[in-house]
Design a protein around this motif. Structure first.
Motif, PDB file in Angstrom:
ATOM      1  N   ASP A 119       0.819  -1.216   0.000  1.00  0.00           N
ATOM      2  CA  ASP A 119       0.000   0.000   0.000  1.00  0.00           C
ATOM      3  C   ASP A 119       0.852   1.265   0.000  1.00  0.00           C
ATOM      4  OD1 ASP A 119      -2.898  -0.462  -0.008  1.00  0.00           O
ATOM      5  OD2 ASP A 119      -2.490  -1.731   1.727  1.00  0.00           O
ATOM      6  N   LYS A 120       0.259   2.318  -0.572  1.00  0.00           N
ATOM      7  CA  LYS A 120       0.930   3.633  -0.597  1.00  0.00           C
ATOM      8  C   LYS A 120      -0.073   4.681  -0.144  1.00  0.00           C
ATOM      9  CE  LYS A 120       4.032   2.274  -4.306  1.00  0.00           C
ATOM     10  NZ  LYS A 120       4.738   2.722  -5.522  1.00  0.00           N
ATOM     11  N   VAL A 121       0.332   5.465   0.856  1.00  0.00           N
ATOM     12  CA  VAL A 121      -0.570   6.456   1.453  1.00  0.00           C
ATOM     13  C   VAL A 121      -0.061   7.852   1.122  1.00  0.00           C
ATOM     14  CG1 VAL A 121      -1.507   7.322   3.628  1.00  0.00           C
ATOM     15  CG2 VAL A 121      -1.171   4.860   3.310  1.00  0.00           C
ATOM     16  N   LEU A 122      -0.962   8.704   0.665  1.00  0.00           N
ATOM     17  CA  LEU A 122      -0.585  10.072   0.305  1.00  0.00           C
ATOM     18  C   LEU A 122      -0.673  10.970   1.538  1.00  0.00           C
ATOM     19  CD1 LEU A 122       0.168  12.158  -1.874  1.00  0.00           C
ATOM     20  CD2 LEU A 122      -2.269  12.462  -2.322  1.00  0.00           C
ATOM     21  N   GLN A 123       0.422  11.666   1.855  1.00  0.00           N
ATOM     22  CA  GLN A 123       0.413  12.629   2.961  1.00  0.00           C
ATOM     23  C   GLN A 123       0.259  14.025   2.350  1.00  0.00           C
ATOM     24  OE1 GLN A 123       2.035  15.409   4.710  1.00  0.00           O
ATOM     25  NE2 GLN A 123       0.189  14.992   5.874  1.00  0.00           N
ATOM     26  N   LYS A 124      -0.934  14.594   2.519  1.00  0.00           N
ATOM     27  CA  LYS A 124      -1.161  15.922   1.940  1.00  0.00           C
ATOM     28  C   LYS A 124      -1.903  16.862   2.878  1.00  0.00           C
ATOM     29  CE  LYS A 124      -5.665  15.218   0.564  1.00  0.00           C
ATOM     30  NZ  LYS A 124      -6.065  15.573   1.935  1.00  0.00           N
ATOM     31  N   THR A 125      -2.476  16.338   3.981  1.00  0.00           N
ATOM     32  CA  THR A 125      -3.170  17.207   4.928  1.00  0.00           C
ATOM     33  C   THR A 125      -2.141  18.029   5.699  1.00  0.00           C
ATOM     34  OG1 THR A 125      -4.838  15.480   5.165  1.00  0.00           O
ATOM     35  CG2 THR A 125      -4.831  17.201   6.840  1.00  0.00           C
ATOM     36  N   PRO A 126      -2.335  19.347   5.843  1.00  0.00           N
ATOM     37  CA  PRO A 126      -1.384  20.135   6.641  1.00  0.00           C
ATOM     38  C   PRO A 126      -1.199  19.505   8.024  1.00  0.00           C
ATOM     39  CG  PRO A 126      -2.942  21.592   5.540  1.00  0.00           C
ATOM     40  CD  PRO A 126      -3.415  20.190   5.288  1.00  0.00           C
ATOM     41  N   PHE A 127       0.062  19.424   8.481  1.00  0.00           N
ATOM     42  CA  PHE A 127       0.338  18.634   9.692  1.00  0.00           C
ATOM     43  C   PHE A 127      -0.121  19.322  10.965  1.00  0.00           C
ATOM     44  CE2 PHE A 127       4.775  19.963  11.402  1.00  0.00           C
ATOM     45  CZ  PHE A 127       4.608  21.263  10.985  1.00  0.00           C
ATOM     46  N   SER A 128      -0.641  20.538  10.842  1.00  0.00           N
ATOM     47  CA  SER A 128      -1.190  21.210  12.027  1.00  0.00           C
ATOM     48  C   SER A 128      -2.620  20.758  12.293  1.00  0.00           C
ATOM     49  CB  SER A 128      -1.134  22.721  11.829  1.00  0.00           C
ATOM     50  OG  SER A 128      -1.663  23.066  10.572  1.00  0.00           O
ATOM     51  N   PHE A 129      -3.162  19.865  11.455  1.00  0.00           N
ATOM     52  CA  PHE A 129      -4.489  19.278  11.681  1.00  0.00           C
ATOM     53  C   PHE A 129      -4.315  17.798  11.986  1.00  0.00           C
ATOM     54  CE2 PHE A 129      -5.035  22.895   8.900  1.00  0.00           C
ATOM     55  CZ  PHE A 129      -5.925  23.650   9.651  1.00  0.00           C
ATOM     56  N   ASP A 130      -5.083  17.302  12.949  1.00  0.00           N
ATOM     57  CA  ASP A 130      -4.819  15.926  13.388  1.00  0.00           C
ATOM     58  C   ASP A 130      -5.235  14.889  12.355  1.00  0.00           C
ATOM     59  OD1 ASP A 130      -7.566  16.020  13.807  1.00  0.00           O
ATOM     60  OD2 ASP A 130      -7.488  14.959  15.710  1.00  0.00           O
ATOM     61  N   ALA A 131      -6.022  15.291  11.350  1.00  0.00           N
ATOM     62  CA  ALA A 131      -6.349  14.342  10.278  1.00  0.00           C
ATOM     63  C   ALA A 131      -5.092  13.897   9.532  1.00  0.00           C
ATOM     64  CB  ALA A 131      -7.342  14.983   9.303  1.00  0.00           C
ATOM     65  N   SER A 132      -3.997  14.665   9.665  1.00  0.00           N
ATOM     66  CA  SER A 132      -2.754  14.297   8.971  1.00  0.00           C
ATOM     67  C   SER A 132      -2.071  13.104   9.639  1.00  0.00           C
ATOM     68  CB  SER A 132      -1.776  15.477   8.983  1.00  0.00           C
ATOM     69  OG  SER A 132      -1.368  15.762  10.323  1.00  0.00           O
ATOM     70  N   ILE A 133      -2.396  12.843  10.905  1.00  0.00           N
ATOM     71  CA  ILE A 133      -1.619  11.865  11.681  1.00  0.00           C
ATOM     72  C   ILE A 133      -1.721  10.443  11.129  1.00  0.00           C
ATOM     73  CG2 ILE A 133      -1.476  10.811  13.985  1.00  0.00           C
ATOM     74  CD1 ILE A 133      -1.733  13.740  15.022  1.00  0.00           C
ATOM     75  N   PRO A 134      -2.938   9.952  10.756  1.00  0.00           N
ATOM     76  CA  PRO A 134      -2.983   8.620  10.142  1.00  0.00           C
ATOM     77  C   PRO A 134      -2.208   8.569   8.821  1.00  0.00           C
ATOM     78  CG  PRO A 134      -5.191   9.351  10.753  1.00  0.00           C
ATOM     79  CD  PRO A 134      -4.280  10.518  10.957  1.00  0.00           C
ATOM     80  N   GLU A 135      -2.159   9.695   8.107  1.00  0.00           N
ATOM     81  CA  GLU A 135      -1.393   9.695   6.847  1.00  0.00           C
ATOM     82  C   GLU A 135       0.072   9.405   7.135  1.00  0.00           C
ATOM     83  OE1 GLU A 135      -4.009  13.044   4.349  1.00  0.00           O
ATOM     84  OE2 GLU A 135      -2.116  13.625   5.263  1.00  0.00           O
ATOM     85  N   PHE A 136       0.623  10.017   8.180  1.00  0.00           N
ATOM     86  CA  PHE A 136       2.042   9.799   8.521  1.00  0.00           C
ATOM     87  C   PHE A 136       2.301   8.394   9.036  1.00  0.00           C
ATOM     88  CE2 PHE A 136       1.879  14.513   9.279  1.00  0.00           C
ATOM     89  CZ  PHE A 136       2.849  14.876   8.363  1.00  0.00           C
TER      90      PHE A 136
END
Length: 491
Positions: free
Chosen positions: A193-210
């Motif tokens: 699998d490949k996950v795209l990290q694009k949510t600004p990291f100041s929002f917690d929705a970015s955390i599952p991306e990382f």
């Protein structure tokens, strides 16, 4: 109940994975990449450097950085040193960054050389992860052995405050550890699998991306800075890299679906939608366009990213709204009336959240923490301020904000209720109160989609005082940096 090991911290799951797949590519950014062992070694060198500067459990470290490989190294380095990171978006105004740094009192700040000029001049030790790397690289690259407990802080995320001052939400390791293990159990990622990290990291929705890919041997694809709302770019990256998982707000999903090329993103297997109400029409368009799963997710930062999820493929054709679903593992849901009594199925009430996902509270705000995190039913609950109800099938339906209640000509009106009715006929809507002439308040509905016949349709379902005085059709909604509708920017 799944019996997740919550004693382990986030970076320890990563270290375990490094042992298993040391040579697999962990992260790609532009034309650069790092294997699992390379990423681990760099993060370890940074961690040892930070430990030398006095970083340990519950010490806050600022991270003001553009999306890059250094961002990922910085996050893991802080966690491995035992510290808690505070993401500071370089795109924020200097005044806001100044407030967040002053409020968090972070003794150390990690950044990039080009950003130093725009950072406030505070009593903080500044380390540039690009130009200072030669010094950091002199440290040993083995995993640091530190004293860290599941109740120690992992990160602090600042969210908008109703007072206009952002508030720092403190999340500990067991909360995020539970979330990541729930995610891998419910939506397992494979090494391919490949996950795209694009949510600004100041929002917690970015955390599952990382972390979702990096805890299980999958690959993290990091989007270029400032392009997280550029649909041409996002579609190109999804296709070129074969991205299988993406997160998007409904507003961004709408923009992607308007691009004819989106249907060629056939590598996508799962899309998680959240942050705003997902319309039935948008859900239908997505499922008609791509052979992928679309999940509606809900959760405030205060309860660690996601509290409920819903697989939209389960929705019946007659439904006129997409539920936010059922609670994730170890989250508890209570829907209560004004007297804090549990409401029956079908009756609207305020959503209260319990369980181990709850934040420790707000940094330096004991008053606000006590107001929002209350004790009820022998446990700690977070008052979300969201109005919801149980459907007959046990799924939860989101109605709107309790504080989105306005008063016009003596009538109390829930803007969310008007929006949910209009949502049946258009793809996006925002209803606001305008007072262009002092004393003359009126409701205005902004939509993406045709407004022909819309007034009659709304009149058929709502009392006159709830029918907007004006309907405005827009080509697209103005968005905030995290992809939600920017109500202040509506014309």
């Amino acid at each position: 109940m799944s019996n997740y090991p919550l004693e382990k911290c986030l970076h320890q799951f990563f270290e375990q994975q490094v042992e298993t797949t040391p040579d697999a590519i962990a992260v790609k950014f532009k034309n650069q990449q790092l294997t699992y062992s390379q990423l681990n070694a760099r993060a370890n060198q940074l961690a040892h450097h930070l430990i030398g500067l006095g970083v340990k459990a519950d010490v806050i470290v600022g991270l003001c950085i553009e999306r890059s490989l250094e961002m990922i190294v910085g996050m893991f380095g802080i966690l491995k040193a035992g510290g808690a990171y505070v993401p500071l978006d370089p795109a924020y105004p200097e005044q806001r960054l100044n407030y967040m740094l002053t409020d968090s009192q972070a003794p150390v700040l990690l950044t990039q050389a080009k950003l130093v000029g725009q950072l406030p001049n505070l009593n903080t030790k500044i380390i540039c992860l690009d130009t200072d790397w030669e010094l950091i690289a002199q440290q040993q690259n083995d995993n640091p052995i530190i004293e860290l407990h599941k109740n120690n802080l992992a990160y602090i995320i600042y969210t908008s405050g109703s007072t206009g001052k952002p508030k720092g939400v403190m999340i500990d390791h067991q909360s995020i550890s539970n979330h990541m293990q729930w995610m891998q159990t419910t939506f397992p990622l494979a090494k391919t699998d490949k996950v795209l990290q694009k949510t600004p990291f100041s929002f917690d929705a970015s955390i599952p991306e990382f972390y979702a890919p990096l805890l299980v041997g999958a690959q993290l694809i990091v989007a270029k800075p400032l392009l997280h709302q550029d649909t041409n770019y996002l579609i190109k990256v999804i296709k070129d890299e074969g991205v299988t998982m993406v997160q998007a707000t409904p507003s961004l999903l709408q923009m992607l679906l308007e691009d004819k090329e989106f249907k060629t993103c056939i590598s996508l297997k799962r899309v998680f939608c959240g942050g705003e109400a997902l319309s039935v029409e948008l859900k239908n368009r997505f499922l008609e366009t791509l052979n992928a799963s679309l999940y509606n997710a809900y959760g405030p930062t205060e309860s660690t990213i996601t509290t409920t999820t819903y697989n939209t493929k389960l929705l019946s054709d007659e439904a006129n709204s997409v539920p936010i679903g059922k609670a994730i593992t170890k989250a508890k849901i209570y829907i209560l009336d004004k007297n804090q009594k549990i409401v029956p199925t079908g009756v609207a009430g305020e959503l209260h959240i319990g369980g181990i996902g709850l934040a420790r509270g707000y940094l330096n705000r004991p008053d606000l923490t006590a107001e929002k995190f209350i004790y009820l039913f022998n446990q700690r609950l977070y008052k979300t301020g969201d109005l919801v109800r149980y459907r007959a099938d046990g799924n939860i339906e989101f109605i709107g904000r309790i504080d989105n209640q306005v008063k016009i000509r003596g009538f109390r009106i829930e803007l969310g209720e008007i929006e949910s009715v209009i949502m049946k006929h258009v793809s996006e809507v925002a209803v606001i109160v305008r007072e262009d002439q002092p004393g003359n308040k009126r409701l205005v509905a902004y939509t993406v989609g045709s407004i022909d016949g819309l007034r009659d349709a709304v009149k058929a379902e709502l009392p006159n005082y709830m029918v907007p005085a004006a309907f405005v059709s827009l080509e697209k909604m103005p968005l905030t940096p995290n992809g939600k509708i920017d109500r202040r920017a509506l014309p």
